[in-house]
Scaffold this motif. Sequence first.
Motif, short mmCIF file in Angstrom:
data_model
loop_
_atom_site.label_atom_id
_atom_site.label_comp_id
_atom_site.label_asym_id
_atom_site.label_seq_id
_atom_site.Cartn_x
_atom_site.Cartn_y
_atom_site.Cartn_z
N UNK B 165 1.15 -31.67 27.11
CA UNK B 165 2.31 -31.03 26.51
C UNK B 165 3.60 -31.51 27.15
N UNK B 166 3.44 -32.32 28.19
CA UNK B 166 4.62 -32.76 28.90
C UNK B 166 5.19 -34.00 28.24
N UNK B 167 6.48 -33.94 27.99
CA UNK B 167 7.15 -35.13 27.49
C UNK B 167 7.22 -36.11 28.65
N UNK B 168 7.00 -37.37 28.36
CA UNK B 168 7.06 -38.33 29.44
C UNK B 168 7.99 -39.46 29.09
N UNK B 169 8.68 -39.92 30.11
CA UNK B 169 9.62 -41.02 29.90
C UNK B 169 8.88 -42.34 30.02
N UNK B 170 8.92 -43.12 28.94
CA UNK B 170 8.31 -44.44 28.97
C UNK B 170 9.35 -45.46 28.55
N UNK B 171 9.04 -46.71 28.85
CA UNK B 171 9.83 -47.77 28.26
C UNK B 171 9.19 -48.14 26.94
N UNK B 172 10.00 -48.25 25.91
CA UNK B 172 9.49 -48.56 24.59
C UNK B 172 9.82 -50.01 24.30
N UNK B 173 8.97 -50.90 24.77
CA UNK B 173 9.30 -52.31 24.71
C UNK B 173 9.26 -52.84 23.27
N UNK B 177 15.25 -53.94 23.68
CA UNK B 177 15.85 -55.27 23.73
C UNK B 177 15.50 -55.95 25.04
N UNK B 178 15.86 -55.33 26.15
CA UNK B 178 15.47 -55.91 27.45
C UNK B 178 14.11 -55.36 27.85
N UNK B 179 14.14 -54.19 28.44
CA UNK B 179 12.89 -53.62 28.91
C UNK B 179 12.50 -52.39 28.10
N UNK B 180 13.31 -52.07 27.10
CA UNK B 180 13.01 -50.90 26.30
C UNK B 180 13.41 -49.60 26.97
N UNK B 181 14.25 -49.68 28.01
CA UNK B 181 14.64 -48.47 28.72
C UNK B 181 15.47 -47.56 27.82
N UNK B 182 16.47 -48.15 27.17
CA UNK B 182 17.35 -47.34 26.32
C UNK B 182 16.56 -46.72 25.17
N UNK B 193 19.38 -44.27 19.56
CA UNK B 193 19.34 -45.30 20.60
C UNK B 193 20.70 -45.99 20.78
N UNK B 194 21.46 -46.10 19.69
CA UNK B 194 22.76 -46.76 19.79
C UNK B 194 23.68 -46.02 20.76
N UNK B 269 23.37 -59.17 23.47
CA UNK B 269 22.28 -58.72 24.34
C UNK B 269 20.97 -59.40 23.99
N UNK B 270 20.78 -59.60 22.66
CA UNK B 270 19.56 -60.29 22.23
C UNK B 270 19.55 -61.70 22.81
N UNK B 271 20.75 -62.31 22.84
CA UNK B 271 20.89 -63.66 23.36
C UNK B 271 20.58 -63.68 24.85
N UNK B 272 21.10 -62.67 25.53
CA UNK B 272 20.97 -62.62 26.99
C UNK B 272 19.59 -62.20 27.45
N UNK B 273 18.92 -61.45 26.59
CA UNK B 273 17.69 -60.78 27.03
C UNK B 273 16.67 -61.71 27.68
N UNK B 274 16.30 -62.83 27.02
CA UNK B 274 15.29 -63.69 27.65
C UNK B 274 15.75 -64.24 28.98
N UNK B 275 17.06 -64.59 29.05
CA UNK B 275 17.63 -65.09 30.30
C UNK B 275 17.47 -64.08 31.41
#
Lengths: 110, 418
Positions: B165-173, B177-182, B193-194, B269-275
């Motif tokens: 029942x606990x909400x959990x914070x995950x990264x949604x990759x 865009x980068x790590x899915x943190x946002x 998300x915006x 950000x999409x451009x920068x992400x892989x870098x």
Amino acid sequence: MSSENFKIQIRKGLLEFCVLQIISSKEVYASEIIEELKNSKIIVVEGTVYPLLSRLKKSNYIQHSWKESTQGPPRKYYSITESGLGHLKELIISWTDINSSVKKLFKTKK
Amino acid sequence: MKKTFTISLGHSIFNVEEDAYEILKRYLDSIKNYFQKMENDSEIISDFELRIAENFSSKLSSGKQYINLSDVKEVIQIMGSLDDFKEIYDDLEDESFKENENIRGKLYRDSSNRIIAGVCSGIAEYFKIDPIIVRIIFFIAAPLQLIVYIILWIGIPTKDFDPNLRKKLYRDKENGIFGGVAQGLSNYLKVDVTVIRVFFVVSLFFGGAGLLFYVLLWIFTKEAKTIGEKMNMSGFNVNLSNIEEFIKKKTNNLNSPESTLTKIFLFPFRLLAPLITAFLKIGVFIFKTMFFIFSSILIVSYSILLLIFSRILFEDINRVEDPEFYELLNAIPDYFVIFSIIFLILTISISVVISFYVLFKKKINSYLFMLMIFLWIAFFILITVSIPNVILIVQDLDLLPFWISTFENNSYYYKWSY
């Protein structure tokens, strides 16, 4: 109070009564009880029956025994006990009381 | 192709597809939890499972040998979800159950989700936030937190919480865009998300606090990989409408349209992400290498010190060869040597444990580790307290070795001679 809520309250009150009534007539297993209750539209979802059966057993109104079935795993059959019959009689009396007084109420209004 | 799980349910065995399994498990867990708290009767659950098994068997045929999501959905529809039960049994919930529903108001340590003693997780449960956030705050507030942690550890009783029942914070990759943190935060807080992305970008211009937060969250949160974790992201409660929503979301996500504004905003950000991802990987590698080098140097030098100290304790130094050294050693009290040896052993083992944890993610028994830390601090204090005494003894004998004598002009050395 919406009509939906009214229905829920009525069903809730009658559930125990109906289950006891079904078990009193013959030895039944859980699925049969559920079928009958569903047919008479006393319950909407099946899950609500199990806690009630457990509670009735704890108050010693019903008992169960395991019986082999021709298909699948053994089934649990419920039957009513002496004190269960007594309890059911009381319930029937109070139900007929309420039923007749409600009916009377409607007649006088007409 | 889908993975299936083999489960035993009500004396029968079923093959269940992965997504169906996740939902079924969650459903049964929530029911188990509810009825156990309410009636404390395991029979209800076994009856319940028996009935589900009957239902499943009727769905199987030689043409279909597995249980899929729609079967599970149907069964849940027939059996009813928690909301249905709550409707019928609302008046019968006993005290313990109410307490569980209304857990806020009392602080517990969370024994079901702990790293050391469950303090952070318990605080998180109290405020209904994710433990990760509390852990990061504790981490940043070093070293004050150690004291606070220990006080809370001693002061608060433990309790098991229902992890489902606990909400959990995950990264949604998947959607990030980068790590899915946002994206993960957005799922968790139920904010678009915006908004969170704009917040992160804006915070870059105010000292980069957002960046630090982002990196910390990236390091400390897990990526949501299994279906169960994905459902945990937004505090998934099993009932029909939730399942529908989840399935819809899953299929929609593949081609959800983005507005032009979002596209323009995200383009750099999409451009920068892989870098940035590459840089981060290199950074982690460099960090690990440096860490490895430093920790091995540290461990080796401590081991050498340990050898020297144990020599002092256990071996006789030849009096004739080196009379000054001999007398110096005799002057140093034995307890000081023993303290130092134990202190060094502790330091070495703690360094080894930490190195293993950082480099290989090998976990150690947390109680043992805490005990080691406590002892380490205790011996550190003992040594610090006894150092002035030892220096005085050595001075009294006028036995300071030459390398200290050369510092005789040092004013701080003269302080001890008064």
